[in-house]
Design an enzyme around this catalytic site. Sequence first.
Site, PDB file in Angstrom:
ATOM      1  N   CYS A  53       0.863  -1.176   0.000  1.00 35.43           N
ATOM      2  CA  CYS A  53       0.000   0.000   0.000  1.00 35.43           C
ATOM      3  C   CYS A  53       0.905   1.234   0.000  1.00 35.43           C
ATOM      4  CB  CYS A  53      -0.897   0.002   1.232  1.00 35.43           C
ATOM      5  SG  CYS A  53      -1.829   1.534   1.432  1.00 35.43           S
ATOM      6  N   ASP A  60      -0.301  -5.797   0.270  1.00 35.27           N
ATOM      7  CA  ASP A  60      -1.553  -6.067  -0.436  1.00 35.27           C
ATOM      8  C   ASP A  60      -1.346  -7.348  -1.234  1.00 35.27           C
ATOM      9  OD1 ASP A  60      -3.106  -3.806   0.318  1.00 35.27           O
ATOM     10  OD2 ASP A  60      -2.028  -2.576  -1.130  1.00 35.27           O
ATOM     11  N   VAL A  75       6.368 -13.965 -23.922  1.00 31.84           N
ATOM     12  CA  VAL A  75       7.129 -13.463 -22.779  1.00 31.84           C
ATOM     13  C   VAL A  75       7.912 -14.637 -22.192  1.00 31.84           C
ATOM     14  CG1 VAL A  75       5.306 -13.794 -21.029  1.00 31.84           C
ATOM     15  CG2 VAL A  75       7.047 -12.037 -20.695  1.00 31.84           C
ATOM     16  N   GLU A  76       9.143 -14.391 -21.831  1.00 32.13           N
ATOM     17  CA  GLU A  76       9.955 -15.421 -21.181  1.00 32.13           C
ATOM     18  C   GLU A  76       9.488 -15.488 -19.728  1.00 32.13           C
ATOM     19  OE1 GLU A  76      12.256 -17.551 -19.005  1.00 32.13           O
ATOM     20  OE2 GLU A  76      12.782 -15.431 -18.729  1.00 32.13           O
ATOM     21  N   SER A  77       9.071 -16.678 -19.290  1.00 32.04           N
ATOM     22  CA  SER A  77       8.338 -16.800 -18.024  1.00 32.04           C
ATOM     23  C   SER A  77       9.179 -16.485 -16.783  1.00 32.04           C
ATOM     24  CB  SER A  77       7.708 -18.181 -17.896  1.00 32.04           C
ATOM     25  OG  SER A  77       8.680 -19.192 -17.928  1.00 32.04           O
ATOM     26  N   GLU A  95      -5.233  -0.537  -8.654  1.00 30.25           N
ATOM     27  CA  GLU A  95      -5.510  -0.197 -10.047  1.00 30.25           C
ATOM     28  C   GLU A  95      -4.220   0.068 -10.814  1.00 30.25           C
ATOM     29  OE1 GLU A  95      -8.941   1.284  -7.449  1.00 30.25           O
ATOM     30  OE2 GLU A  95      -6.765   1.272  -7.328  1.00 30.25           O
TER      31      GLU A  95
END
Length: 155
Positions: A53, A60, A75-77, A95
């Site tokens: 937060c 959070d 994407v390379e994981s 958000e």
Amino acid sequence: MSKEDIYSGLTQLGQMTETPKSPEEAVLEKVPNPQADTRFAVRFTAPEFTSLCPMTGQPDFAHLVIDYLPGKWLVESKSLKLYLTSFRNHGAFHEDCTVSIGRRLADLLEPEWLRIGGYWYPRGGIPIDVFWQTGPEPKDVWIPEQGVPTYRGRG
């Protein structure tokens, strides 16, 4: 396309890599899609995502689900895992975390379509769910529901 071609230039896969101190420092890597002539969906699920937060510094927690239809790139994981882990020390609202992850992946990968669902656990008695996508959901590719129920508390 050979494995050497796909994996050349990766800086994190196959070696010890420290967790980045912030999302800005994290290196997200991509590899050529060896199935670029086929439309398919990819899903990453991060059920233990953590950030801070920005007001209190308290942790959070969220369950993130990222779906995308790749174009030229995947994407390379491991780099994705390190990027998501870098949020553990990052203060931002739910958000901002959710949308910034989606936008960064979309900018990197230039996918046909991408969406992210951020299912955040309650703080202050209110769960916040955040959803972002690059455009309308494709109709001719199987994309399962994200499968994360809305928060129902204890009963």
